[in-house]
Design a protein around this motif. Structure first.
Motif, PDB file in Angstrom:
ATOM      1  N   CYS A   1       0.803  -1.234   0.000  1.00 16.19           N
ATOM      2  CA  CYS A   1       0.000   0.000   0.000  1.00 16.19           C
ATOM      3  C   CYS A   1       0.835   1.283   0.000  1.00 16.19           C
ATOM      4  CB  CYS A   1      -0.959  -0.007   1.192  1.00 16.19           C
ATOM      5  SG  CYS A   1      -2.152   1.352   1.148  1.00 16.19           S
ATOM      6  N   PRO A   2       1.373   1.675  -1.176  1.00 18.56           N
ATOM      7  CA  PRO A   2       2.263   2.845  -1.221  1.00 18.56           C
ATOM      8  C   PRO A   2       1.721   4.120  -0.557  1.00 18.56           C
ATOM      9  CG  PRO A   2       2.353   1.674  -3.305  1.00 18.56           C
ATOM     10  CD  PRO A   2       1.267   1.001  -2.492  1.00 18.56           C
ATOM     11  N   PRO A   3       0.416   4.435  -0.666  1.00 17.14           N
ATOM     12  CA  PRO A   3      -0.029   5.647   0.042  1.00 17.14           C
ATOM     13  C   PRO A   3      -0.379   5.400   1.514  1.00 17.14           C
ATOM     14  CG  PRO A   3      -1.514   5.076  -1.810  1.00 17.14           C
ATOM     15  CD  PRO A   3      -0.678   3.885  -1.511  1.00 17.14           C
ATOM     16  N   GLY A   4      -0.340   4.121   1.964  1.00 19.60           N
ATOM     17  CA  GLY A   4      -0.835   3.745   3.286  1.00 19.60           C
ATOM     18  C   GLY A   4      -0.236   4.520   4.452  1.00 19.60           C
ATOM     19  N   PRO A   5       1.099   4.600   4.546  1.00 18.22           N
ATOM     20  CA  PRO A   5       1.674   5.309   5.688  1.00 18.22           C
ATOM     21  C   PRO A   5       1.233   6.777   5.749  1.00 18.22           C
ATOM     22  CG  PRO A   5       3.352   4.012   4.571  1.00 18.22           C
ATOM     23  CD  PRO A   5       2.135   3.984   3.696  1.00 18.22           C
TER      24      PRO A   5
ATOM     25  N   ASN B   1      -5.886  -1.302 -10.844  1.00 14.87           N
ATOM     26  CA  ASN B   1      -5.740  -0.933  -9.437  1.00 14.87           C
ATOM     27  C   ASN B   1      -6.211   0.501  -9.234  1.00 14.87           C
ATOM     28  OD1 ASN B   1      -4.630  -1.101  -6.637  1.00 14.87           O
ATOM     29  ND2 ASN B   1      -3.433   0.621  -7.401  1.00 14.87           N
ATOM     30  N   THR B   2      -6.864   0.736  -8.106  1.00 14.15           N
ATOM     31  CA  THR B   2      -7.110   2.108  -7.662  1.00 14.15           C
ATOM     32  C   THR B   2      -6.855   2.140  -6.163  1.00 14.15           C
ATOM     33  OG1 THR B   2      -8.817   2.428  -9.346  1.00 14.15           O
ATOM     34  CG2 THR B   2      -8.782   3.988  -7.534  1.00 14.15           C
ATOM     35  N   CYS B   3      -6.119   3.153  -5.702  1.00 11.61           N
ATOM     36  CA  CYS B   3      -5.916   3.360  -4.271  1.00 11.61           C
ATOM     37  C   CYS B   3      -6.594   4.663  -3.883  1.00 11.61           C
ATOM     38  CB  CYS B   3      -4.430   3.493  -3.928  1.00 11.61           C
ATOM     39  SG  CYS B   3      -3.407   2.095  -4.359  1.00 11.61           S
ATOM     40  N   TRP B   4      -7.630   4.581  -3.040  1.00 12.27           N
ATOM     41  CA  TRP B   4      -8.234   5.782  -2.491  1.00 12.27           C
ATOM     42  C   TRP B   4      -7.542   6.086  -1.168  1.00 12.27           C
ATOM     43  CZ3 TRP B   4     -11.251   2.268  -5.196  1.00 12.27           C
ATOM     44  CH2 TRP B   4     -12.108   2.780  -6.179  1.00 12.27           C
TER      45      TRP B   4
END
Lengths: 241, 421
Positions: B190-194, B359-362
């Motif tokens: 999860c690259p945006p997770g942190p 993929n989509t990261c919200w």
């Protein structure tokens, strides 16, 4: 890039046809062959542009992180006035811009200080661009980083046309939809797509595909579906209650 | 030794699910064993069982009975979700799809005999094995931290009690206290997770402890959605958050859990809460199965996600090394459907369609302020390659950001249904 794509889509058709004969799924194509691109770089670029760890500006600016970089944006490098103007006007280096620039630098930035005769062979340019791409951000780490391959052009790809109207295929493709759109028809935050008349479904998807409708996720999803695939999905979802 | 059917959870329920019930007399076209009931594994098990309509015998091995999704666990920290709402069980996979769910640890894979050993004894035979174990942490990656320190300095990067612990530590910080996060190097889950977590911690603290400070100690010079996050930190949490990249020693960090200290480039600081997210590798069972490389990830064939070390094994999700897809739940779900299609094709002769991935990261920045990044991918000979994509823009209006957040809620409902039925 257009020419590059045309050539590559012809190659891809040949490859896809071969794949069908072998019973294999067709593969999309990388921008070019990075190994061959390394040779092009070593012969024609390396004397002025550095790459990799410890790269610094020499006669030309270093090429790390080139993709997605605004033109003339490396601090401490003395760019030509024209290159600075191009950057201010919004020139951002991506595969397409690099392809034009490497063909003949002055064609993109008239007063550039890069005195280089250009590379006429489109395949060599594609190989070089693929090689350079590896020194910019990886989409695995930075999902928004530049693409590393050209999308399959589904409307001309006989591998896809060969499976026209297969309802099983529509159901398979629907797996991509149900990650977000619930198969139950629930519509919290994301609209329901079940039980629509086929025609409406097709019209809406075509509007995303042509970018007439604005939603970025749906433009991307619809943009890589062929007309037949959209029809298949429409037929499948009409029957889902 | 064969697995005793009585150890299967919900076998009675499976027998009533006539439509998808596996053929227990082993007349099935093949046996597929899935290790790991997260996004990749649960999706694969459900699609294999659903689409093969009983032709495949599908067994899912997962130690926990309630699975807490990593995605949206940050929203729990921020107070936007309650803990129960990110928990899911395997009941429908059993009752509606006839998946044999075994709650146990897989402790080894005998690739010659094609069996998976279980911690509780016995082994399960397979024709195709799916390994979807998520991540584990690299020992010694952050000096001073190992798993024994996780109750003092939680990683909270596998959702569950770790997430609850981090939230309670944030809530009990003294007034004006310091929360430090040690961010991981690439590649990681999860690259945006942190950075979403930083937003959620800031949201929590802004309400309860507005003079608190947040420090992000990062070995990377840049991170995903950086402009969007930094805009959000300025707009919503002005003066609270300090990001320390490698130019300021973010890559030279050590922690001292006993004294609650973080040492950045030789300078020790006392902190009140600390989240250490270490360098990552494929979940241990992938290593035990011998399908990982020196970097600790499992290389796979792009079009099918078959292990490059063993064509009878598919590795999904975070553990796989496939190319351009970020390690995310959305990616794992997408990969699982492609792999399930390939496995069915191999075992039952069903049609195999071209691999397509998305993929989509919200991420949530603050109340009704959602952003997203997404891309589509295709399989080339060498890797899964990005072909197109999009990202939210800085300066978007509030209505669009609210719509993006609401979209993420819809996606959560959609993907969890796609995983668990």
């Amino acid at each position: 890039m257009k020419m590059l794509r045309n050539l590559k889509s012809r190659l891809r058709i040949a490859a896809a046809t071969a794949a069908i004969l072998l019973g294999l799924a067709p593969a999309s194509a990388q921008i070019g062959d990075a190994d061959r691109g390394a040779e092009v770089y070593n012969k024609q670029c390396k004397s002025c542009h550095m790459l990799g760890e410890d790269a610094r500006n020499r006669v030309g600016p270093h090429l790390n992180g080139l993709f997605g970089r605004k033109a003339a944006s490396i601090e401490g490098y003395r760019y030509s006035k024209d290159m600075q103007r191009a950057g201010a006007d919004g020139l951002v280096w991506q595969a397409e811009q690099l392809d034009v620039y490497v063909t003949k630098p002055q064609a993109l930035v008239t007063g550039t200080r890069m005195s280089f005769r250009g590379i006429k062979d489109s395949e060599k340019r594609a190989d070089l661009i693929a090689f350079l791409r590896a020194y910019s951000d990886s989409p695995q780490d930075i999902p928004e980083a530049a693409p590393t391959a050209d999308p399959t052009e589904h409307d001309v790809d006989p591998a896809i046309l060969a499976i026209v109207g297969d309802p099983e295929y529509g159901e398979y493709l629907s797996g991509e939809c149900t990650t977000c759109h619930q198969a139950s028809g629930a519509d919290q935050g994301i609209p329901s797509i079940t039980g629509w008349p086929q025609e409406d479904f097709v019209v809406v998807m075509q509007a995303y595909k042509s970018k007439a409708r604005p939603h970025p996720v749906m433009r991307m999803i619809a943009g890589r579906l062929s007309d037949e695939e959209i029809a298949g999905l429409a037929a499948y979802f009409e029957g889902v209650e | 030794m064969k697995l005793n059917r009585r150890t299967f959870i919900g076998t009675a329920a499976a027998a009533t699910a006539a439509l998808y019930a596996p053929n227990v007399l082993s007349q099935a076209a093949g046996r597929v064993v899935v290790i790991g009931g997260g996004t990749g594994g649960a999706t694969a098990a459900r699609y294999l069982a659903k689409d093969s309509k009983g032709a495949l015998d599908v067994t899912l091995i997962e130690p926990t009975r309630t699975y807490y999704t990593c995605f949206f666990s940050n929203l729990y920290i921020g107070g936007f979700r309650d803990f129960a709402s990110i928990g899911h069980n395997y009941g429908k996979l059993v009752s509606e799809y006839g998946v044999n769910v075994v709650h146990d640890w897989a402790t080894g894979v005998d690739r010659d005999a094609k069996t998976v050993a279980l911690a509780g004894g016995g082994s399960v035979p397979y024709d195709r094995l799916v390994i979807s174990p998520g991540i584990d942490f690299v020992d010694g990656a952050v000096p001073g931290w190992d798993l024994s320190a996780q109750n003092t300095m939680p990683h909270a990067y596998k959702a569950g009690s770790q997430t609850q612990l981090l939230k309670s530590q944030l809530e009990s910080m003294p007034e004006g206290g310091v929360f430090a996060m040690v961010a991981p190097p690439n590649p990681f889950r999860c690259p945006p997770g942190p950075y979403e977590r930083i937003c959620m911690a800031a949201h929590l603290l802004k309400e309860k402890n507005p003079t608190a400070k947040i420090m992000v100690i990062d070995p990377k010079p840049k991170f995903s959605k950086q402009a969007l996050f930094q805009e959000g930190w300025d707009t919503h949490y002005s003066g609270m958050i300090e990001w320390i990249g490698p130019d300021f020693g973010g890559d030279k960090v050590e922690v001292r859990p006993d004294s609650m200290e973080v040492v950045v480039d030789g300078e020790a600081m006392k902190v009140d809460a600390c989240n250490v997210i270490p360098k990552q590798k494929a979940g241990r069972i992938a290593e035990l199965a011998g399908v990982t490389n020196d970097a600790g990830w499992a290389p796979v064939v792009p079009a099918t996600f078959q292990s490059k070390a063993d064509e009878n094994i598919h590795v999904l999700g975070d553990a796989s090394q496939q190319g351009d897809m970020p390690k995310s739940g959305f990616s794992a779900n997408s990969q699982a459907k492609v792999a399930a299609n390939a496995i069915r094709g191999a075992l039952t002769g069903s049609k195999v369609f071209p691999a397509k991935f998305a993929n989509t990261c919200w991420s949530l920045i603050d109340t009704n302020d959602g952003v997203k990044v997404g891309a589509s991918y295709e399989a080339t000979e060498e890797k899964v390659a990005k072909t197109d994509g999009f990202i939210s823009q800085t300066g978007e209006d509030a209505a669009l950001r609210k719509q993006t957040y609401e979209e993420s809620l819809g996606w959560y409902a959609g993907i969890t249904t796609d995983m668990f039925g």
